[in-house]
Design an enzyme around this catalytic site. Sequence first.
Site, PDB file in Angstrom:
ATOM      1  N   SER A   1       0.840  -1.196   0.000  1.00 27.31           N
ATOM      2  CA  SER A   1       0.000   0.000   0.000  1.00 27.31           C
ATOM      3  C   SER A   1       0.872   1.241   0.000  1.00 27.31           C
ATOM      4  O   SER A   1       2.035   1.198   0.419  1.00 27.31           O
ATOM      5  CB  SER A   1      -0.887   0.008   1.250  1.00 27.31           C
ATOM      6  OG  SER A   1      -1.508   1.262   1.445  1.00 27.31           O
TER       7      SER A   1
ATOM      8  N   TYR B   1      -0.001   0.060  10.629  1.00 23.51           N
ATOM      9  CA  TYR B   1      -0.398  -0.308   9.269  1.00 23.51           C
ATOM     10  C   TYR B   1       0.763  -0.080   8.311  1.00 23.51           C
ATOM     11  O   TYR B   1       1.066  -0.932   7.458  1.00 23.51           O
ATOM     12  CB  TYR B   1      -1.604   0.520   8.841  1.00 23.51           C
ATOM     13  CG  TYR B   1      -2.093   0.206   7.439  1.00 23.51           C
ATOM     14  CD1 TYR B   1      -2.636  -1.040   7.134  1.00 23.51           C
ATOM     15  CD2 TYR B   1      -2.023   1.165   6.427  1.00 23.51           C
ATOM     16  CE1 TYR B   1      -3.095  -1.329   5.855  1.00 23.51           C
ATOM     17  CE2 TYR B   1      -2.477   0.883   5.145  1.00 23.51           C
ATOM     18  CZ  TYR B   1      -3.014  -0.367   4.863  1.00 23.51           C
ATOM     19  OH  TYR B   1      -3.458  -0.650   3.587  1.00 23.51           O
TER      20      TYR B   1
END
Length: 324
Positions: free
Chosen positions: A155, A180
């Site tokens: 990501s 994350y």
Amino acid sequence: MTTAQHPIGSGFGASTTAAEVLRGIDLSGRLAIVTGGYSGLGLETTRALAGAGAHVVVPARRPDTAKAALGDLAEVDELDLGDLDSVRDFAGRFTSSGRRVDIVINSAAIMACPETRVGPGWEAQFATNHLGHFALVNHLWPAIAPGARIVSVSSRGHHFSGIRWDDMWFERGYDKWQAYGQAKTANALFAVHLDELGEPSGVRAFSVHPGSILTPLQRHIPLAEQIANGWVDENGTPVADWFKTPEQGAATQVWAATSPALAGMGGVYCEDCDIAEPASGEPLPSGPGRPAMFLGVRDYATDREQAARLWALSAELTGVNAFA
């Protein structure tokens, strides 16, 4: 050889869909495993691969939900990436079937969840997004076909954090976005070292940023935070015009898994259906309805030494290393 981080002129872009990437590609007789392949980007990935003729296996934490979403589109089995026993058991069932895998797309993920611990106290985003997939691929290795491709869905969030070698488990205070970011950096580094190890067998690995898409991945982000980010209005209706559709979001991972243009290449980070440029370190300026955004890949997410270090640590933590 391993390619450098620079675009190859794929002819595709941010608005390309997974179906468009596969136009003219026949995957008949090929077998793909897609984690998370029953929701969001994973579901669109499954649809595209199956539409091109592939037999798709979708291991799911909620197999009944997966079967309801997929119908006859894919084969469903049980897998909880946060439980290493479940990972081992799924891989054992698959390898005992005697089948070979041509494509693995590690698409399942959790994002920005409240502080959660799994296993022996591991931070859940790193454990699920990275360690679960690390163990899965290593357990599956005897079934991975020569010439296979393995895609690790990273990501743009990797810009939030490199690997926190001095506090990987956030014992000094939890930040959901840094957690994350660390997990997504790990996804990219996993592909770097797996490609190096797999290349002698013709197995190539890639990491990808699918783009910004509103899917169930955002389930842990409160509505107020999504509104403050300029994503949705007070009714939860998307207002930003820079989000991709799920069909567009699935395109880069499908492209990395199948494109003939990537023959002989591997170990690189891709976005918008091409190999990404190295990040400049400066975000794109914000615009109407769009926050400042980073493009490209950070050096720490493609660093071979960090990738090898992470692989060794992951093997120690999970107890599995197909290359030892």
